[in-house]
Design an enzyme around this catalytic site. Structure first.
Site, short mmCIF file in Angstrom:
data_model
loop_
_atom_site.label_atom_id
_atom_site.label_comp_id
_atom_site.label_asym_id
_atom_site.label_seq_id
_atom_site.Cartn_x
_atom_site.Cartn_y
_atom_site.Cartn_z
N THR A 292 -14.06 18.87 5.17
CA THR A 292 -14.04 17.41 5.32
C THR A 292 -13.52 16.73 4.06
O THR A 292 -13.45 17.32 2.98
CB THR A 292 -15.44 16.86 5.64
OG1 THR A 292 -16.31 17.13 4.53
CG2 THR A 292 -16.01 17.48 6.90
N ALA B 223 -5.22 6.19 12.58
CA ALA B 223 -4.93 7.62 12.44
C ALA B 223 -3.60 8.00 13.08
O ALA B 223 -2.94 8.94 12.61
CB ALA B 223 -6.07 8.43 13.05
N HIS C 12 -16.05 5.56 20.27
CA HIS C 12 -16.00 5.18 18.86
C HIS C 12 -16.68 3.82 18.71
O HIS C 12 -16.52 2.94 19.58
CB HIS C 12 -14.55 5.11 18.38
CG HIS C 12 -14.43 4.82 16.92
ND1 HIS C 12 -14.37 3.52 16.43
CD2 HIS C 12 -14.43 5.63 15.84
CE1 HIS C 12 -14.31 3.58 15.10
NE2 HIS C 12 -14.34 4.83 14.72
N ARG D 214 -8.54 8.27 10.34
CA ARG D 214 -8.50 6.99 9.62
C ARG D 214 -9.59 6.94 8.57
O ARG D 214 -9.38 6.47 7.46
CB ARG D 214 -8.68 5.82 10.59
CG ARG D 214 -8.49 4.48 9.93
CD ARG D 214 -9.09 3.34 10.72
NE ARG D 214 -10.54 3.42 10.77
CZ ARG D 214 -11.31 2.55 11.39
NH1 ARG D 214 -10.75 1.53 12.03
NH2 ARG D 214 -12.62 2.68 11.41
N GLY D 215 -10.79 7.43 8.91
CA GLY D 215 -11.95 7.24 8.03
C GLY D 215 -12.71 5.99 8.43
O GLY D 215 -12.20 5.16 9.19
N GLU E 205 -17.06 24.04 10.32
CA GLU E 205 -16.74 22.92 9.43
C GLU E 205 -17.62 22.96 8.18
O GLU E 205 -18.83 23.16 8.28
CB GLU E 205 -16.96 21.61 10.19
CG GLU E 205 -16.64 20.36 9.37
CD GLU E 205 -16.70 19.11 10.23
OE1 GLU E 205 -16.01 19.07 11.27
OE2 GLU E 205 -17.44 18.19 9.86
P1 FAD Z 1 -8.55 5.78 14.60
O1 FAD Z 1 -7.87 6.72 15.53
O2 FAD Z 1 -7.70 4.90 13.77
O3 FAD Z 1 -9.57 4.91 15.48
C1 FAD Z 1 -10.47 3.96 14.91
C2 FAD Z 1 -10.70 2.83 15.94
O4 FAD Z 1 -9.49 2.08 16.12
C3 FAD Z 1 -11.07 3.33 17.33
O5 FAD Z 1 -11.94 2.39 17.92
C4 FAD Z 1 -9.75 3.37 18.07
O6 FAD Z 1 -9.90 3.27 19.48
C5 FAD Z 1 -9.01 2.18 17.48
N1 FAD Z 1 -7.56 2.40 17.38
C6 FAD Z 1 -6.94 3.55 17.03
N2 FAD Z 1 -5.61 3.39 16.97
C7 FAD Z 1 -5.38 2.09 17.26
C8 FAD Z 1 -4.20 1.30 17.33
N3 FAD Z 1 -2.99 1.81 17.07
N4 FAD Z 1 -4.35 -0.02 17.63
C9 FAD Z 1 -5.56 -0.56 17.87
N5 FAD Z 1 -6.72 0.15 17.83
C10 FAD Z 1 -6.64 1.46 17.52
N6 FAD Z 1 -14.46 10.78 8.17
C11 FAD Z 1 -14.25 11.05 6.86
O7 FAD Z 1 -14.32 10.14 6.04
N7 FAD Z 1 -13.95 12.32 6.42
C12 FAD Z 1 -13.84 13.37 7.28
O8 FAD Z 1 -13.56 14.49 6.87
C13 FAD Z 1 -14.08 13.12 8.67
N8 FAD Z 1 -14.00 14.13 9.58
C14 FAD Z 1 -14.18 13.85 10.91
C15 FAD Z 1 -14.05 14.89 11.83
C16 FAD Z 1 -14.24 14.67 13.18
C17 FAD Z 1 -14.10 15.82 14.16
C18 FAD Z 1 -14.59 13.36 13.64
C19 FAD Z 1 -14.83 13.11 15.10
C20 FAD Z 1 -14.71 12.32 12.74
C21 FAD Z 1 -14.51 12.55 11.37
N9 FAD Z 1 -14.61 11.51 10.41
C22 FAD Z 1 -14.40 11.79 9.08
C23 FAD Z 1 -15.01 10.17 10.83
C24 FAD Z 1 -13.80 9.26 11.21
O9 FAD Z 1 -12.93 9.13 10.12
C25 FAD Z 1 -14.36 7.91 11.64
O10 FAD Z 1 -15.13 8.05 12.80
C26 FAD Z 1 -13.36 6.75 11.79
O11 FAD Z 1 -14.07 5.53 12.01
C27 FAD Z 1 -12.42 6.91 12.96
O12 FAD Z 1 -11.40 7.76 12.63
P2 FAD Z 1 -10.18 8.00 13.64
O13 FAD Z 1 -9.32 8.98 12.98
O14 FAD Z 1 -10.66 8.27 15.00
O15 FAD Z 1 -9.50 6.53 13.59
#
Ligand code: FAD
Length: 302
Positions: free
Chosen positions: A64, A144, A168, A123-124, A33
């Site tokens: 990223t 996401a 998370h 999601r971010g 990465e």
């Molecule tokens: P989601 O899947 O939306 O989850 C966020 C929270 O909401 C979780 O608690 C989940 O359980 C809950 N949730 C999810 N879906 C639902 C639903 N439908 N209804 C109710 N609750 C729900 N951030 C950046 O800004 N740029 C990057 O490039 C980046 N790269 C990353 C790479 C990796 C491998 C990881 C692990 C994280 C990365 N992040 C990055 C950080 C990430 O964007 C954050 O941790 C963010 O807070 C969560 O993203 P997510 O995609 O898991 O969100």
């Protein structure tokens, strides 16, 4: 070690050979990465790392996605450049932060036109920082899983998602994180990459619980070879992920001896990677911090 290598593939093959086939193959994937560099000096350092890491033929590399407009453009340009100028298979991270659905579609369309075929749909974090409520763009997305659906709708993309073995920060229980991953899988996500793994047991718990619930999502552990204790503690804090005492104790034992801390950090990463692979993890995703030496040392130990 044999693994899902990309070195002998032509560019056309790289377009069509799916990441999923590599991840599902019996040999583990290794991926690296990077983040988009801020200036020319940082770009030079990154490209030196890319060229050195290219030689070990990783299965893919990921780039990223930041919070501001200019860093986002740099992610797009860097991803395209990796595809055009190297033998590497790039995966672009993409977040919903501050974007309308139309803008998200535009970014995905740019990747489609450039031949980039792999996206990590995220999601971010909330724009106010961790602990602040998530506020979606008025014409944007809340989670996401919705972005996974949009990217899969383009037809051309292999889509990965984030996983959180330590939980998370917004999830109350392991069950929340498992349910979230299953929702993303149902929308078409084909694999997940975790936050930095410090506690292999937590990774195994999440993976096994997913399997118990009928999920087939391969979950690739993320690993950061620690070379600087302060830097990694800060990164973990920013991600809302406290580092376990077992790790901090091992690092603190060396006080200000930077070389000894680095050696210990690489030993921890090597042990974790071996343990994860022995337990059947589908690969290791190295967070490189745009440098090559530490990653290459750990990779070489495996
Ligand atoms: P989601 O899947 O939306 O989850 C966020 C929270 O909401 C979780 O608690 C989940 O359980 C809950 N949730 C999810 N879906 C639902 C639903 N439908 N209804 C109710 N609750 C729900 N951030 C950046 O800004 N740029 C990057 O490039 C980046 N790269 C990353 C790479 C990796 C491998 C990881 C692990 C994280 C990365 N992040 C990055 C950080 C990430 O964007 C954050 O941790 C963010 O807070 C969560 O993203 P997510 O995609 O898991 O969100």
């Amino acid at each position: 070690m044999a693994h899902g290598t990309a070195s002998s593939m032509t560019r056309a093959e790289r377009f069509t050979r799916s990441l999923v086939a590599m991840i599902e193959a019996p040999t583990p994937t290794f991926s690296f990465e990077f983040f988009p560099p801020k200036d020319d000096a940082a770009a030079e350092q990154l490209w030196e790392a890319i060229r050195r890491l290219e030689k070990v033929s990783p299965s893919f590399v990921s780039i990223t996605y930041g919070a501001g407009g200019s860093t986002r453009d740099r992610t797009v340009r860097l991803t395209e450049r990796v595809l055009q100028e190297t033998s590497l298979t790039p995966m672009a991270h993409l977040t919903c932060v501050g974007h309308s659905v139309t803008e998200l579609r535009q970014v995905v369309g740019t990747y489609a036109a450039a031949g980039v075929r792999n996206i990590l749909a995220l999601r971010g974090d909330p724009q106010g920082g961790l602990g602040q409520p998530w506020v979606a763009h008025p014409q944007g997305l809340n989670h996401a899983d919705e972005l996974v659906r949009i990217v899969k709708g383009f037809g051309d993309f292999t889509v990965g998602v984030a996983a959180f073995p330590d939980g998370h920060p917004e999830s109350r229980t392991l069950e929340d994180d498992v349910a979230t991953l299953i929702r993303k899988e149902q929308q078409g996500a084909e694999f997940a990459i975790t936050q930095m793994v410090f506690d292999v047991d937590n990774y195994l718990r999440l993976r096994d619980e997913l399997a118990r619930r009928g999920s087939r999502l391969p979950v690739i552990p993320g690993l950061m070879p620690i070379t600087n204790a302060r830097q990694v503690v800060r990164m973990a804090e920013l991600a809302g992920q406290p580092m376990p005492r077992a790790v901090t104790d091992r690092l603190e034992r060396h006080g200000d001896d930077a070389e000894a801390v680095r050696e210990e950090g690489l030993a921890i990463a090597t042990e974790s990677a071996r343990h994860l692979l022995d337990e059947g993890a589908p690969g290791i995703h190295f967070i490189t911090m745009n440098r090559s030496s530490a990653t290459l040392e750990v990779f070489g130990n495996l």
